[in-house]
Design an enzyme around this catalytic site. Structure first.
Site, short mmCIF file in Angstrom:
data_model
loop_
_atom_site.label_atom_id
_atom_site.label_comp_id
_atom_site.label_asym_id
_atom_site.label_seq_id
_atom_site.Cartn_x
_atom_site.Cartn_y
_atom_site.Cartn_z
N PHE A 92 -1.19 8.40 4.60
CA PHE A 92 -2.57 8.61 5.89
C PHE A 92 -3.05 8.75 5.31
O PHE A 92 -3.80 10.47 5.36
CB PHE A 92 -1.69 10.10 5.94
CG PHE A 92 -0.40 9.27 7.16
CD1 PHE A 92 -0.47 7.80 6.97
CD2 PHE A 92 0.58 10.19 7.86
CE1 PHE A 92 0.25 7.68 8.39
CE2 PHE A 92 1.56 9.27 8.56
CZ PHE A 92 1.08 7.98 8.49
N LYS B 280 5.25 3.72 17.22
CA LYS B 280 5.60 2.46 15.85
C LYS B 280 6.52 2.21 15.41
O LYS B 280 6.43 3.66 14.20
CB LYS B 280 4.58 2.60 15.65
CG LYS B 280 3.83 1.07 14.05
CD LYS B 280 2.69 1.41 13.99
CE LYS B 280 2.39 0.09 12.44
NZ LYS B 280 0.95 0.17 12.48
N ASN C 60 5.88 -1.56 10.77
CA ASN C 60 5.06 -1.18 10.04
C ASN C 60 5.88 -2.35 8.68
O ASN C 60 6.21 -2.71 9.57
CB ASN C 60 5.34 0.73 10.15
CG ASN C 60 4.18 1.70 9.82
OD1 ASN C 60 3.47 1.13 8.49
ND2 ASN C 60 3.66 1.95 10.26
N ASN D 209 5.18 5.43 3.39
CA ASN D 209 4.42 6.69 2.56
C ASN D 209 4.42 7.99 2.35
O ASN D 209 3.55 8.77 1.87
CB ASN D 209 2.82 5.78 2.03
CG ASN D 209 3.10 4.56 1.24
OD1 ASN D 209 3.93 4.12 0.26
ND2 ASN D 209 2.40 4.08 2.54
N THR D 210 4.58 8.83 3.53
CA THR D 210 5.07 10.10 4.18
C THR D 210 6.49 10.41 3.91
O THR D 210 7.54 10.19 4.68
CB THR D 210 4.22 10.40 5.16
OG1 THR D 210 2.79 10.00 5.27
CG2 THR D 210 4.61 12.51 5.82
N ASN E 54 0.52 -1.04 0.10
CA ASN E 54 0.21 0.02 -0.21
C ASN E 54 0.52 1.49 0.37
O ASN E 54 1.96 1.01 0.77
CB ASN E 54 -1.38 -0.05 1.56
CG ASN E 54 -0.21 0.94 2.40
OD1 ASN E 54 -0.30 1.63 2.60
ND2 ASN E 54 0.30 -0.66 2.82
N SER F 97 5.64 5.08 9.11
CA SER F 97 4.38 5.11 7.66
C SER F 97 5.54 5.35 6.79
O SER F 97 6.45 6.50 6.01
CB SER F 97 3.61 6.03 7.16
OG SER F 97 3.42 5.69 5.82
C1 LIG Z 1 -3.64 -0.81 3.46
C2 LIG Z 1 -2.79 -0.84 4.70
C3 LIG Z 1 -3.27 0.54 5.31
C4 LIG Z 1 -2.29 1.10 6.36
N1 LIG Z 1 -2.02 2.36 7.10
C5 LIG Z 1 -1.69 2.49 8.02
C6 LIG Z 1 -1.65 3.65 8.57
O1 LIG Z 1 -2.11 4.37 9.04
N2 LIG Z 1 -1.10 3.41 9.80
C7 LIG Z 1 0.06 2.85 10.86
O2 LIG Z 1 0.62 2.55 11.67
N3 LIG Z 1 0.35 1.38 10.30
C8 LIG Z 1 -0.91 1.11 8.65
N4 LIG Z 1 -0.94 0.08 8.57
C9 LIG Z 1 0.76 -1.04 8.80
C10 LIG Z 1 -0.49 -2.09 9.68
O3 LIG Z 1 -0.51 -1.29 10.65
C11 LIG Z 1 0.82 -3.19 10.33
O4 LIG Z 1 1.60 -2.53 10.26
C12 LIG Z 1 0.94 -3.91 8.97
O5 LIG Z 1 0.45 -4.04 7.72
C13 LIG Z 1 2.02 -5.26 9.27
O6 LIG Z 1 0.92 -6.02 9.81
P1 LIG Z 1 0.03 -6.75 9.19
O7 LIG Z 1 0.94 -8.04 8.12
O8 LIG Z 1 -0.69 -8.06 9.67
O9 LIG Z 1 -0.41 -6.27 7.89
C14 LIG Z 1 -1.61 -0.46 7.25
C15 LIG Z 1 -1.50 -1.43 6.55
C16 LIG Z 1 -1.64 -1.92 5.28
C17 LIG Z 1 -1.84 -3.28 4.48
#
Ligand SMILES: Cc1cc2nc3c(=O)[nH]c(=O)nc-3n(C[C@H](O)[C@H](O)[C@H](O)COP(=O)(O)O)c2cc1C
Length: 347
Positions: A112, A209, A238, A173-174, A108, A171
């Site tokens: 934000f 985080k 993350n 992406n920022t 992704n 993140s």
């Molecule tokens: C579509 C998507 C959006 C996410 N948005 C955020 C976010 O806004 N803030 C954040 O701290 N992590 C965000 N994450 C990261 C997740 O919270 C997590 O740290 C990461 O996906 C690893 O866990 P997973 O493998 O179980 O998904 C996002 C992940 C995905 C897939």
């Protein structure tokens, strides 16, 4: 079962972002059945908070705090709303979520997208007195000129409504956000958010985080600064910028990778943090969890609790209850009488 049957159709009809929007609407209807109460062996505590089970929903699923109670009803022991930035922002152009089905992974680059602090405040104030652990993850606006001030605004504006605050500096992406993980920048940031927290009547736990893409020296630096700062824990991790061997057609897309390929690397970084903090700082393990065994491995590596997101994309809303059931069985199999007893045994 039912979800797995319909998944190919769902994936064929809806792209990642539409499927997510539909899931939020589904949760808002309240039609999904409530998960059974968690097995008592799973009851645990995290930075002083009592959790019915240690399996939480990770940030990013409920960015605007629309469905925290519905997420808890699915059987999650806690949920993390956000990332919320002070001002609303649209995020990056679409498409910006890519499913890598062969890899059980997602890339992704949302950036934000969220409705901002005031909207989150209004929604969360409306549920403030309901039971359940709802944390709020705060971030900085992309065009912000003072990022530390953005995090302070998040703590001040949302800290009174959150059971905990997660400071998201990881993140990918920022642009430049991950630079806040550097020793000097992190020291300043944590001093500012800890000071802002001390002005709040409820003073919620503060977690930070972090990214999985850290060198051993960077992990030691973050651990040192975190231990000295007065924060209450680290969320590890993350999404990753790394691209381990992937098979999905969208593997070349820019953004953060989550799901199965992140499990081993994020657990490795978690273990490194467990060693560097020597059990003095609670850790939340995130990255690639799709089973009770995956959650159990994170606990054994040093996590006091875990979170997941991508696992639900592939396995559906029953995943929390299934992970909990299988985790309880694994704890009993190995003679543990509590979650806490297993934390860090493999660190
Ligand atoms: C579509 C998507 C959006 C996410 N948005 C955020 C976010 O806004 N803030 C954040 O701290 N992590 C965000 N994450 C990261 C997740 O919270 C997590 O740290 C990461 O996906 C690893 O866990 P997973 O493998 O179980 O998904 C996002 C992940 C995905 C897939």
């Amino acid at each position: 079962m039912l979800f797995r049957l319909f998944r190919p159709l769902l994936f064929a009809l809806l792209n990642g972002e539409r499927a997510h929007a539909l899931t939020i609407i589904g949760l808002q209807t309240g039609l999904l059945p409530r998960a059974p109460a968690a097995d008592p062996i799973l009851a645990t505590s995290l930075a002083g908070m009592a959790l019915p089970n240690p399996v939480g929903m990770a940030a990013g699923f409920d960015k605007n705090g629309q469905v925290p109670d519905a997420v808890l009803r699915l059987g999650f022991g806690f949920t993390e709303v956000g990332t919320v930035t002070p001002r609303p922002q649209d995020g990056n152009p679409r498409p910006r979520i890519f499913r890598l089905v062969e890899d059980k992974a997602v890339i992704n680059r949302l950036g934000f997208n969220n409705a901002g602090l005031d909207a989150a405040q209004a929604r969360l104030a409306a549920r403030q007195h309901r039971p359940g652990i709802v944390g709020i993850n705060v971030g900085a606006n992309k065009d912000s000129t003072d990022r530390i001030a953005d995090y302070v605004a998040g703590v001040r504006g949302l800290g009174g409504l959150a059971r905990y605050i997660a400071v998201n500096i990881s993140s990918p992406n920022t642009p430049g956000l991950r630079g806040l993980q550097d020793r000097a920048a992190l020291t300043d940031l944590l001093a500012a958010v800890v000071a802002a927290r001390s002005d709040l009547a409820n003073a919620p736990p503060l977690f930070v985080k972090v990214a999985p893409d850290l060198t051993p020296a960077e992990i030691d630096d973050i651990a040192d600064v975190a231990l000295a700062s007065g924060i209450d824990g680290l969320i590890v991790s993350n999404t990753t910028l790394a691209r381990p061997s992937l098979h999905g057609g969208d593997a070349g897309e820019t953004g953060g990778l989550s799901g199965a390929p992140l499990l081993a690397p994020s657990t490795g970084v978690l273990r490194a943090f467990a060693r560097a903090t020597a059990g003095k700082l609670p850790l939340i393990g995130v990255g690639g969890i799709a089973s009770g065994a995956d959650a159990y491995a994170k606990l054994r590596a040093g996590a006091s609790a875990v979170q997941l997101y991508t696992g639900m994309v592939y396995d559906g809303p029953g995943i929390a209850a299934r992970v909990c059931r299988d985790l309880a069985a694994l704890l009993r199999r190995d003679g543990f009488t509590s979650v806490a007893a297993a934390v860090g045994v493999d660190a």
